[in-house]
Enzyme design. Structure first.
Site, PDB file in Angstrom:
ATOM      1  N   ASP A  64       0.815  -1.225   0.000  1.00  0.00           N
ATOM      2  CA  ASP A  64       0.000   0.000   0.000  1.00  0.00           C
ATOM      3  C   ASP A  64       0.845   1.271   0.000  1.00  0.00           C
ATOM      4  OD1 ASP A  64      -2.635  -0.860  -0.228  1.00  0.00           O
ATOM      5  OD2 ASP A  64      -2.864  -1.194   1.931  1.00  0.00           O
ATOM      6  N   ARG A 150      -9.508   5.179  11.287  1.00  0.00           N
ATOM      7  CA  ARG A 150      -8.054   5.087  11.197  1.00  0.00           C
ATOM      8  C   ARG A 150      -7.338   6.047  12.141  1.00  0.00           C
ATOM      9  NH1 ARG A 150      -6.221   2.410   6.698  1.00  0.00           N
ATOM     10  NH2 ARG A 150      -7.761   0.863   6.080  1.00  0.00           N
ATOM     11  N   HIS A 179     -11.394   6.922   5.329  1.00  0.00           N
ATOM     12  CA  HIS A 179     -10.476   8.068   5.399  1.00  0.00           C
ATOM     13  C   HIS A 179     -11.257   9.304   4.941  1.00  0.00           C
ATOM     14  CE1 HIS A 179      -6.496   5.613   4.853  1.00  0.00           C
ATOM     15  NE2 HIS A 179      -6.560   6.080   6.089  1.00  0.00           N
ATOM     16  N   CYS A 273      -5.476   9.647  -3.044  1.00  0.00           N
ATOM     17  CA  CYS A 273      -4.702   8.779  -2.142  1.00  0.00           C
ATOM     18  C   CYS A 273      -3.302   8.506  -2.673  1.00  0.00           C
ATOM     19  CB  CYS A 273      -5.382   7.429  -1.979  1.00  0.00           C
ATOM     20  SG  CYS A 273      -7.073   7.480  -1.450  1.00  0.00           S
TER      21      CYS A 273
HETATM   22  N1  ARG Z   1      -5.418  -0.116   1.261  1.00  0.00           N
HETATM   23  C1  ARG Z   1      -5.121   1.166   1.800  1.00  0.00           C
HETATM   24  C2  ARG Z   1      -5.577   1.238   3.250  1.00  0.00           C
HETATM   25  O1  ARG Z   1      -6.615   0.693   3.535  1.00  0.00           O
HETATM   26  C3  ARG Z   1      -5.763   2.257   0.989  1.00  0.00           C
HETATM   27  C4  ARG Z   1      -5.401   3.628   1.433  1.00  0.00           C
HETATM   28  C5  ARG Z   1      -6.145   4.719   0.721  1.00  0.00           C
HETATM   29  N2  ARG Z   1      -5.663   5.974   1.086  1.00  0.00           N
HETATM   30  C6  ARG Z   1      -6.375   7.074   1.346  1.00  0.00           C
HETATM   31  N3  ARG Z   1      -5.771   8.185   1.582  1.00  0.00           N
HETATM   32  N4  ARG Z   1      -7.688   7.040   1.370  1.00  0.00           N
HETATM   33  O2  ARG Z   1      -4.932   1.794   4.105  1.00  0.00           O
END
Ligand code: ARG
Length: 279
Positions: A64, A150, A179, A273
């Site tokens: 990622d 998160r 996010h 992202c």
């Molecule tokens: N697979 C990553 C995660 O879940 C995707 C991150 C996407 N990033 C963002 N800024 N929305 O952490």
């Protein structure tokens, strides 16, 4: 002034674990196609936006890392590194911190009084998490910051203190929009894109009170990652197709560049992202 972005080539990209509802180990990303989509974004940023794109080295075992928005948050020459919620991504932290330190940034990890409770002196169960520009977006001097899935809310006060900015906290409630940058994007001055169903009633009220021109993205286009737009000046990259959103932006005199991000959406990310604003 030309915008600058940090990107990371998806060399080792893939769906190797499941840390959000978009990820499914049986729906693998096509890495060649992902590379092509990544290069198309980089080209538009360089050629159409006139941007400077810095590229940091990808590392094996960190699929990622291409999502540089989560490296941390940049303000001037200060870099506030992320502390990832999931151990699957925590291995990215030292690589990004090194990248910024080597380029002369002041690397300032958040101090959330981690470890010991101020009230009882007892140890807290775990440290506070913060996922960088994925959950913190500037609109002028105001920092809009998301929390719950998160990022922990008490990092917001530490962020405000570290950067000397006003922070507007917004609780996220929809696991697919985990996010803030999946459901909110500041445009110029007092306008922003948002997906109403990603927020609770109180956050919606806070948004209405703090953003003059709120552009709602539809259910269908929010699920196409419409809010995950890269905006600089009067230019915007948005995921394809998002036709209504493209129209709404053009009406506001934006030049719109729709691009495909199918391979990254399989991991729960798209245009924004894949970038971290540096200027
Ligand atoms: N697979 C990553 C995660 O879940 C995707 C991150 C996407 N990033 C963002 N800024 N929305 O952490």
């Amino acid at each position: 002034m030309c915008p600058a972005f940090l990107m990371c080539r998806p060399t080792y990209y893939g769906i190797h674990y499941r840390i959000n509802p978009w990820m499914d180990l049986r729906r693998q990303a096509n890495r060649l196609l992902a590379l092509r989509q990544w290069h198309a974004l980089r080209d538009v940023l360089e050629r159409e936006f006139g941007a400077r794109v810095c590229v940091c080295r990808a590392r094996p075992g960190l699929p990622d890392m291409a999502f540089t928005a989560n490296a941390g948050l940049v303000r001037g020459r200060v870099f506030v590194p992320s502390r990832f919620r999931y151990p699957e991504r925590a291995g990215e932290e030292p690589h990004f911190a090194r990248w910024f330190r080597r380029r002369g940034y002041a690397v300032r990890p958040l101090d959330c009084g981690r470890g010991v409770s101020a009230v009882s002196g007892a140890s807290l169960p775990r440290a506070a998490n913060f996922e960088g520009a994925g959950d913190a977006l500037f609109a002028g001097d105001t920092l809009f910051a998301g929390y719950y899935f998160r990022t922990d809310v008490h990092t917001h006060a530490a962020l405000g203190a570290a950067l000397g900015v006003r922070v507007v906290s917004l609780q996220l409630v929809n696991p697919r929009f985990y996010h803030l940058d999946t459901c909110f994007a500041p445009l110029d001055g007092s306008a922003a894109l948002y997906y109403p169903r990603a927020f609770d009633a109180y956050a919606l009220r806070v948004l209405r009170e703090n953003v003059g021109d709120l552009v709602a993205v539809s259910d269908a286009e929010a699920h196409e990652f419409g809010c995950n737009a890269v905006v600089a000046g009067r230019k915007a990259v948005i995921p394809q197709p998002c036709r209504d959103l493209a129209r709404a932006l053009r009406r506001r005199r934006y030049a719109v560049y729709p691009l495909p991000f199918s391979e990254f959406i399989k991991a729960g990310g798209a245009a924004k992202c894949l970038t971290l604003r540096l200027d």
